[in-house]
Design a protein around this motif. Structure first.
Motif, PDB file in Angstrom:
ATOM      1  N   MET A 147      31.687   6.676   6.890  1.00  0.00           N
ATOM      2  CA  MET A 147      32.420   7.922   6.687  1.00  0.00           C
ATOM      3  C   MET A 147      33.665   8.059   7.563  1.00  0.00           C
ATOM      4  O   MET A 147      34.474   8.961   7.364  1.00  0.00           O
ATOM      5  N   GLY A 148      33.808   7.196   8.541  1.00  0.00           N
ATOM      6  CA  GLY A 148      34.941   7.356   9.460  1.00  0.00           C
ATOM      7  C   GLY A 148      34.585   8.348  10.543  1.00  0.00           C
ATOM      8  O   GLY A 148      33.685   8.108  11.349  1.00  0.00           O
ATOM      9  N   ILE A 149      35.265   9.491  10.578  1.00  0.00           N
ATOM     10  CA  ILE A 149      34.974  10.533  11.564  1.00  0.00           C
ATOM     11  C   ILE A 149      34.681  11.820  10.799  1.00  0.00           C
ATOM     12  O   ILE A 149      35.598  12.600  10.501  1.00  0.00           O
ATOM     13  N   PRO A 150      33.419  12.070  10.445  1.00  0.00           N
ATOM     14  CA  PRO A 150      33.062  13.280   9.686  1.00  0.00           C
ATOM     15  C   PRO A 150      33.488  14.544  10.423  1.00  0.00           C
ATOM     16  O   PRO A 150      33.298  14.669  11.637  1.00  0.00           O
ATOM     17  N   GLY A 151      34.049  15.469   9.673  1.00  0.00           N
ATOM     18  CA  GLY A 151      34.546  16.707  10.255  1.00  0.00           C
ATOM     19  C   GLY A 151      36.029  16.666  10.555  1.00  0.00           C
ATOM     20  O   GLY A 151      36.666  17.705  10.741  1.00  0.00           O
ATOM     21  N   LEU A 152      36.569  15.434  10.615  1.00  0.00           N
ATOM     22  CA  LEU A 152      38.005  15.280  10.881  1.00  0.00           C
ATOM     23  C   LEU A 152      38.669  14.459   9.780  1.00  0.00           C
ATOM     24  O   LEU A 152      39.682  13.782  10.025  1.00  0.00           O
ATOM     25  N   GLU A 153      38.113  14.524   8.563  1.00  0.00           N
ATOM     26  CA  GLU A 153      38.652  13.718   7.461  1.00  0.00           C
ATOM     27  C   GLU A 153      40.126  14.012   7.203  1.00  0.00           C
ATOM     28  O   GLU A 153      40.906  13.101   6.891  1.00  0.00           O
TER      29      GLU A 153
ATOM     30  N   SER B 176      21.476  12.674  23.847  1.00  0.00           N
ATOM     31  CA  SER B 176      22.099  13.995  23.811  1.00  0.00           C
ATOM     32  C   SER B 176      22.316  14.457  22.375  1.00  0.00           C
ATOM     33  O   SER B 176      22.920  13.755  21.576  1.00  0.00           O
ATOM     34  N   GLN B 177      21.818  15.640  22.074  1.00  0.00           N
ATOM     35  CA  GLN B 177      22.001  16.223  20.749  1.00  0.00           C
ATOM     36  C   GLN B 177      22.989  17.390  20.778  1.00  0.00           C
ATOM     37  O   GLN B 177      23.299  17.969  19.740  1.00  0.00           O
ATOM     38  N   SER B 178      23.480  17.744  21.964  1.00  0.00           N
ATOM     39  CA  SER B 178      24.348  18.922  22.089  1.00  0.00           C
ATOM     40  C   SER B 178      25.824  18.594  21.880  1.00  0.00           C
ATOM     41  O   SER B 178      26.636  19.495  21.694  1.00  0.00           O
ATOM     42  N   ILE B 179      26.182  17.306  21.928  1.00  0.00           N
ATOM     43  CA  ILE B 179      27.583  16.917  21.764  1.00  0.00           C
ATOM     44  C   ILE B 179      27.892  16.751  20.284  1.00  0.00           C
ATOM     45  O   ILE B 179      27.120  16.148  19.538  1.00  0.00           O
ATOM     46  N   ALA B 180      29.024  17.286  19.851  1.00  0.00           N
ATOM     47  CA  ALA B 180      29.420  17.210  18.438  1.00  0.00           C
ATOM     48  C   ALA B 180      29.505  15.750  17.994  1.00  0.00           C
ATOM     49  O   ALA B 180      29.979  14.895  18.757  1.00  0.00           O
ATOM     50  N   PRO B 181      29.054  15.433  16.760  1.00  0.00           N
ATOM     51  CA  PRO B 181      29.044  14.039  16.284  1.00  0.00           C
ATOM     52  C   PRO B 181      30.405  13.363  16.357  1.00  0.00           C
ATOM     53  O   PRO B 181      30.491  12.180  16.699  1.00  0.00           O
TER      54      PRO B 181
ATOM     55  N   ILE C  82      32.680  13.729  18.459  1.00  0.00           N
ATOM     56  CA  ILE C  82      32.965  13.327  19.838  1.00  0.00           C
ATOM     57  C   ILE C  82      32.341  11.972  20.125  1.00  0.00           C
ATOM     58  O   ILE C  82      32.968  11.089  20.734  1.00  0.00           O
ATOM     59  N   HIS C  83      31.084  11.774  19.678  1.00  0.00           N
ATOM     60  CA  HIS C  83      30.421  10.478  19.824  1.00  0.00           C
ATOM     61  C   HIS C  83      31.257   9.370  19.200  1.00  0.00           C
ATOM     62  O   HIS C  83      31.454   8.296  19.780  1.00  0.00           O
ATOM     63  N   ILE C  84      31.747   9.628  17.988  1.00  0.00           N
ATOM     64  CA  ILE C  84      32.453   8.604  17.219  1.00  0.00           C
ATOM     65  C   ILE C  84      33.788   8.263  17.863  1.00  0.00           C
ATOM     66  O   ILE C  84      34.137   7.084  18.009  1.00  0.00           O
ATOM     67  N   ILE C  85      34.539   9.285  18.270  1.00  0.00           N
ATOM     68  CA  ILE C  85      35.836   9.044  18.903  1.00  0.00           C
ATOM     69  C   ILE C  85      35.650   8.300  20.224  1.00  0.00           C
ATOM     70  O   ILE C  85      36.403   7.365  20.537  1.00  0.00           O
ATOM     71  N   LEU C  86      34.636   8.691  21.006  1.00  0.00           N
ATOM     72  CA  LEU C  86      34.363   7.992  22.264  1.00  0.00           C
ATOM     73  C   LEU C  86      34.013   6.532  22.025  1.00  0.00           C
ATOM     74  O   LEU C  86      34.474   5.640  22.748  1.00  0.00           O
ATOM     75  N   ALA C  87      33.189   6.289  20.994  1.00  0.00           N
ATOM     76  CA  ALA C  87      32.800   4.915  20.675  1.00  0.00           C
ATOM     77  C   ALA C  87      34.011   4.085  20.272  1.00  0.00           C
ATOM     78  O   ALA C  87      34.145   2.922  20.672  1.00  0.00           O
ATOM     79  N   ASP C  88      34.914   4.672  19.486  1.00  0.00           N
ATOM     80  CA  ASP C  88      36.111   3.944  19.055  1.00  0.00           C
ATOM     81  C   ASP C  88      37.058   3.691  20.224  1.00  0.00           C
ATOM     82  O   ASP C  88      37.616   2.591  20.353  1.00  0.00           O
ATOM     83  N   LEU C  89      37.245   4.697  21.063  1.00  0.00           N
ATOM     84  CA  LEU C  89      38.134   4.526  22.214  1.00  0.00           C
ATOM     85  C   LEU C  89      37.566   3.507  23.196  1.00  0.00           C
ATOM     86  O   LEU C  89      38.313   2.756  23.840  1.00  0.00           O
TER      87      LEU C  89
END
Length: 312
Positions: free
Chosen positions: A17-23, A267-272, A274-281
């Motif tokens: 999906m890429g980065i869901p929520g930031l399509e 952690s379940q409190s961090i927006a998804p 954020i996880h994806i962008i951190l992983a990519d960076l």
């Protein structure tokens, strides 16, 4: 890329999906991502070229820098072309076999990268704590053997991840909310019992990452103790300068890596997103900055790069 035999899956593709929520921002996000990727490739290929051409740089430390550059080229290359296809052309499909293959290479290179950092820490330990034996203990041949050993270790540790997943039934919903086939994201697609997969992934994290980090910390702890015992202020400063660049590179790799891994698992409190962008960076920033850091801090490498740039 379909290397792994999928025997229990009804569907043959996953949807990244890429980065869901930031399509709607995918195109804008792709601009810094592609810039980081291109800068990283240019920097690391420059390091490889200069070290290859200059005989005076054919030393263990620069051989290790070349190994690091190779992993820094491979890591984002396994992810970014596919991610940019998602951002630019909305091409989100990937075969299950291709996904597992991407996961295998991505994690293998990551473990190899960690092994190179451990070897670098050992290199600095010998250079500072036992300098008279440096040329005996660390030769180019021995460094090459340690690099090969690190690669074999990475393959042996990572190979079970896709093999275990290839024997699992995947759910009808093949949507992965990531830009790449990260292990934990693929595990969530499994409909069967994933206890073994989760346990092996967690054991792998602690056995490889934490043991490597412990060895690095031990090496630099001994180095710092040796530096503090130096009577000469000039020698003290020189030793610190030698280690600073390596410490920066290691902190830049392990800190965001540990944070991303732990938050993704626990952690379940961090927006998804954020996880994806951190992983990519995490896959883009260290490969981009490593050649810059070494170019600035290593005088020999900086002078040789400058020579080729001025010649052009």
């Amino acid at each position: 890329m379909a290397v792994f035999n999928i025997t229990h899956s009804n569907l043959s593709t996953f949807i990244l999906m890429g980065i869901p929520g930031l399509e709607t921002a995918h195109v804008w996000i792709s601009i810094p991502f592609s810039m980081f990727y291109i800068i990283g490739l240019l920097g690391n290929f420059t390091v490889l070229f200069v070290v290859y051409k200059e005989q005076t740089l054919h030393k263990p430390m620069y051989l290790l820098i070349c190994m690091l550059a190779l992993t820094d080229i491979a890591t984002p290359t396994f992810v970014m072309p596919n991610a940019l296809c998602i951002f630019w052309f909305n091409l989100k499909g990937i075969t299950v076999g291709g996904c597992l293959t991407q996961m295998f290479f991505l994690h293998t290179v990551s473990v190899m990268h960690s092994a190179v950092l451990v070897t670098m820490a050992f290199d600095r330990y010998v250079a500072i704590c036992n300098p008279l034996r440096y040329t005996i203990v660390l030769t180019n041949t021995r460094i090459a053997k340690l690099g090969l050993l690190g690669l074999i270790r990475a393959v042996l540790f990572i190979m079970p991840l896709p093999l275990l997943l290839s024997q699992q039934p995947f759910c009808a919903n093949h949507i992965i909310p990531y830009t790449q086939c990260e292990h934990m994201a693929v595990v969530k697609m499994v409909c069967g019992d994933i206890t073994v997969n989760r346990t092996y992934g967690l054991v792998l994290f602690f056995v490889v990452n934490m043991s490597d980090l412990t060895l690095v910390a031990l090496s630099y702890g001994l180095i710092m103790r040796a530096i503090l015992r130096l009577s000469s202020k000039k020698a003290h400063q020189k030793a610190l300068n030698t280690c600073t660049v390596h410490i920066c590179v290691m902190l830049m790799y392990y800190t965001p890596g540990l944070f991303s891994n732990l938050t993704n698992r626990f952690s379940q409190s961090i927006a998804p997103y954020i996880h994806i962008i951190l992983a990519d960076l995490y896959l883009l920033i260290p490969p981009m900055l490593n050649p810059i850091i070494y170019g600035v801090k290593s005088k020999d490498l900086r002078d040789k790069v400058g020579k080729y740039i001025c010649r052009k």
